[in-house]
Design a protein around this motif. Structure first.
Motif, PDB file in Angstrom:
ATOM      1  N   PHE A  76       0.775  -1.232   0.000  1.00 38.48           N
ATOM      2  CA  PHE A  76       0.000   0.000   0.000  1.00 38.48           C
ATOM      3  C   PHE A  76       0.810   1.287   0.000  1.00 38.48           C
ATOM      4  O   PHE A  76       0.266   2.345  -0.304  1.00 38.48           O
ATOM      5  CB  PHE A  76      -0.942   0.014   1.212  1.00 38.48           C
ATOM      6  N   LEU A  77       2.076   1.241   0.346  1.00 39.18           N
ATOM      7  CA  LEU A  77       2.826   2.487   0.487  1.00 39.18           C
ATOM      8  C   LEU A  77       3.920   2.665  -0.562  1.00 39.18           C
ATOM      9  O   LEU A  77       4.879   3.390  -0.350  1.00 39.18           O
ATOM     10  CB  LEU A  77       3.408   2.590   1.903  1.00 39.18           C
ATOM     11  N   PHE A  89     -13.473  12.459  -2.770  1.00 35.29           N
ATOM     12  CA  PHE A  89     -13.772  13.155  -1.534  1.00 35.29           C
ATOM     13  C   PHE A  89     -13.818  12.181  -0.368  1.00 35.29           C
ATOM     14  O   PHE A  89     -14.406  11.107  -0.465  1.00 35.29           O
ATOM     15  CB  PHE A  89     -15.100  13.909  -1.660  1.00 35.29           C
ATOM     16  N   LEU A  90     -13.181  12.573   0.732  1.00 38.68           N
ATOM     17  CA  LEU A  90     -13.139  11.787   1.954  1.00 38.68           C
ATOM     18  C   LEU A  90     -13.562  12.686   3.112  1.00 38.68           C
ATOM     19  O   LEU A  90     -13.370  13.904   3.062  1.00 38.68           O
ATOM     20  CB  LEU A  90     -11.724  11.275   2.230  1.00 38.68           C
ATOM     21  N   SER A  91     -14.075  12.068   4.152  1.00 40.06           N
ATOM     22  CA  SER A  91     -14.377  12.845   5.346  1.00 40.06           C
ATOM     23  C   SER A  91     -13.069  13.309   5.981  1.00 40.06           C
ATOM     24  O   SER A  91     -12.011  12.721   5.758  1.00 40.06           O
ATOM     25  CB  SER A  91     -15.179  12.012   6.346  1.00 40.06           C
ATOM     26  N   ARG A  92     -13.144  14.351   6.777  1.00 43.69           N
ATOM     27  CA  ARG A  92     -11.936  14.903   7.405  1.00 43.69           C
ATOM     28  C   ARG A  92     -11.262  13.867   8.293  1.00 43.69           C
ATOM     29  O   ARG A  92     -10.039  13.723   8.272  1.00 43.69           O
ATOM     30  CB  ARG A  92     -12.270  16.141   8.223  1.00 43.69           C
ATOM     31  N   ASP A  96      -7.531  12.523   7.731  1.00 39.82           N
ATOM     32  CA  ASP A  96      -6.518  12.701   8.776  1.00 39.82           C
ATOM     33  C   ASP A  96      -5.869  11.371   9.159  1.00 39.82           C
ATOM     34  O   ASP A  96      -4.657  11.298   9.362  1.00 39.82           O
ATOM     35  CB  ASP A  96      -7.131  13.364  10.014  1.00 39.82           C
ATOM     36  N   ALA A  97      -6.670  10.308   9.256  1.00 41.05           N
ATOM     37  CA  ALA A  97      -6.133   8.989   9.601  1.00 41.05           C
ATOM     38  C   ALA A  97      -5.182   8.486   8.514  1.00 41.05           C
ATOM     39  O   ALA A  97      -4.095   7.975   8.810  1.00 41.05           O
ATOM     40  CB  ALA A  97      -7.264   7.996   9.822  1.00 41.05           C
ATOM     41  N   LEU A  98      -5.582   8.645   7.248  1.00 42.90           N
ATOM     42  CA  LEU A  98      -4.726   8.212   6.143  1.00 42.90           C
ATOM     43  C   LEU A  98      -3.456   9.056   6.070  1.00 42.90           C
ATOM     44  O   LEU A  98      -2.367   8.540   5.814  1.00 42.90           O
ATOM     45  CB  LEU A  98      -5.487   8.271   4.822  1.00 42.90           C
ATOM     46  N   ASP A  99      -3.584  10.355   6.313  1.00 42.79           N
ATOM     47  CA  ASP A  99      -2.432  11.242   6.295  1.00 42.79           C
ATOM     48  C   ASP A  99      -1.425  10.846   7.374  1.00 42.79           C
ATOM     49  O   ASP A  99      -0.210  10.857   7.150  1.00 42.79           O
ATOM     50  CB  ASP A  99      -2.887  12.682   6.485  1.00 42.79           C
ATOM     51  N   ARG A 108       9.247   9.389   1.024  1.00 39.00           N
ATOM     52  CA  ARG A 108       9.215  10.840   0.819  1.00 39.00           C
ATOM     53  C   ARG A 108       8.165  11.296  -0.188  1.00 39.00           C
ATOM     54  O   ARG A 108       7.480  12.274   0.036  1.00 39.00           O
ATOM     55  CB  ARG A 108      10.598  11.307   0.386  1.00 39.00           C
ATOM     56  N   ARG A 109       7.983  10.617  -1.275  1.00 33.65           N
ATOM     57  CA  ARG A 109       7.049  11.057  -2.318  1.00 33.65           C
ATOM     58  C   ARG A 109       5.643  10.473  -2.163  1.00 33.65           C
ATOM     59  O   ARG A 109       4.796  10.688  -3.012  1.00 33.65           O
ATOM     60  CB  ARG A 109       7.618  10.686  -3.689  1.00 33.65           C
ATOM     61  N   MET A 110       5.396   9.727  -1.104  1.00 30.99           N
ATOM     62  CA  MET A 110       4.093   9.103  -0.897  1.00 30.99           C
ATOM     63  C   MET A 110       3.075  10.147  -0.452  1.00 30.99           C
ATOM     64  O   MET A 110       3.397  11.061   0.298  1.00 30.99           O
ATOM     65  CB  MET A 110       4.213   7.989   0.144  1.00 30.99           C
ATOM     66  N   SER A 111       1.826   9.976  -0.909  1.00 32.96           N
ATOM     67  CA  SER A 111       0.747  10.894  -0.541  1.00 32.96           C
ATOM     68  C   SER A 111      -0.500  10.093  -0.179  1.00 32.96           C
ATOM     69  O   SER A 111      -0.579   8.884  -0.417  1.00 32.96           O
ATOM     70  CB  SER A 111       0.428  11.825  -1.709  1.00 32.96           C
ATOM     71  N   VAL A 112      -1.482  10.790   0.370  1.00 39.13           N
ATOM     72  CA  VAL A 112      -2.752  10.132   0.688  1.00 39.13           C
ATOM     73  C   VAL A 112      -3.414   9.657  -0.598  1.00 39.13           C
ATOM     74  O   VAL A 112      -4.001   8.576  -0.651  1.00 39.13           O
ATOM     75  CB  VAL A 112      -3.678  11.078   1.492  1.00 39.13           C
ATOM     76  N   SER A 113      -3.307  10.448  -1.666  1.00 41.41           N
ATOM     77  CA  SER A 113      -3.876  10.028  -2.953  1.00 41.41           C
ATOM     78  C   SER A 113      -3.247   8.723  -3.432  1.00 41.41           C
ATOM     79  O   SER A 113      -3.933   7.838  -3.952  1.00 41.41           O
ATOM     80  CB  SER A 113      -3.655  11.112  -4.012  1.00 41.41           C
ATOM     81  N   GLY A 114      -1.941   8.582  -3.256  1.00 41.23           N
ATOM     82  CA  GLY A 114      -1.268   7.345  -3.642  1.00 41.23           C
ATOM     83  C   GLY A 114      -1.714   6.170  -2.802  1.00 41.23           C
ATOM     84  O   GLY A 114      -1.904   5.057  -3.311  1.00 41.23           O
ATOM     85  N   LEU A 115      -1.908   6.402  -1.486  1.00 40.76           N
ATOM     86  CA  LEU A 115      -2.394   5.335  -0.606  1.00 40.76           C
ATOM     87  C   LEU A 115      -3.798   4.894  -1.020  1.00 40.76           C
ATOM     88  O   LEU A 115      -4.085   3.699  -1.118  1.00 40.76           O
ATOM     89  CB  LEU A 115      -2.388   5.797   0.854  1.00 40.76           C
TER      90      LEU A 115
END
Length: 137
Positions: A76-77, A89-92, A96-99, A108-115
């Motif tokens: 996943f990462l 769209f995701l709930s806040r 926040d949990a994914l972030d 370093r280049r991983m983002s919530v969108s990538g996850l």
């Protein structure tokens, strides 16, 4: 313990009363696997058999945890290549949990969108054939 925790652990709610053990200390008989529990329901006593086998709690070693973390990171990462991006769209609280996960374990280049992309790809790979079969129902 409260009733919810007792239900989770497989115990009966606290309104039950256990009968005292009638075995004497001098006997060397095998203890019974079940004991009788009396429930009071609307003023009536109802006997019930309860299994007293101990629940085994297995410990997970640090080595096993590290291996599972590495497996999670590989699944996943890893930074995906996303060609044609669209907003999701995701709930806040979910965001926040994914972030937090990405900041703690991602590169370093991983983002919530990538996850989210990796989780979705895994889901589609796992259930893709079933989804197609369900679509045809």
């Amino acid at each position: 313990m409260d009733a919810t925790l007792q239900d989770f652990l497989g115990n009966k709610p606290s309104m039950e009363t256990l009968k005292p053990d009638t075995q004497s200390a001098g006997t060397k008989e095998q203890p019974e696997k079940t004991s009788e529990v009396v429930l009071e329901q609307a003023g009536e006593a109802v006997p019930e058999q309860v299994d007293e086998t101990p629940q085994v709690v297995r410990r997970i070693s640090g080595k096993q945890r590290r291996a599972s973390l590495e497996e999670y990171k590989e699944s996943f990462l890893t930074v995906p290549s996303i060609e044609d991006r669209k907003p999701v769209f995701l709930s806040r609280s979910t965001r926040d949990a994914l972030d937090r996960i990405v900041r703690m374990f991602g590169e370093r280049r991983m983002s919530v969108s990538g996850l989210v992309e990796n989780i979705t790809r895994q889901h589609l790979a796992t259930y893709g054939e079933d989804i197609e079969a369900w679509r045809k129902l």
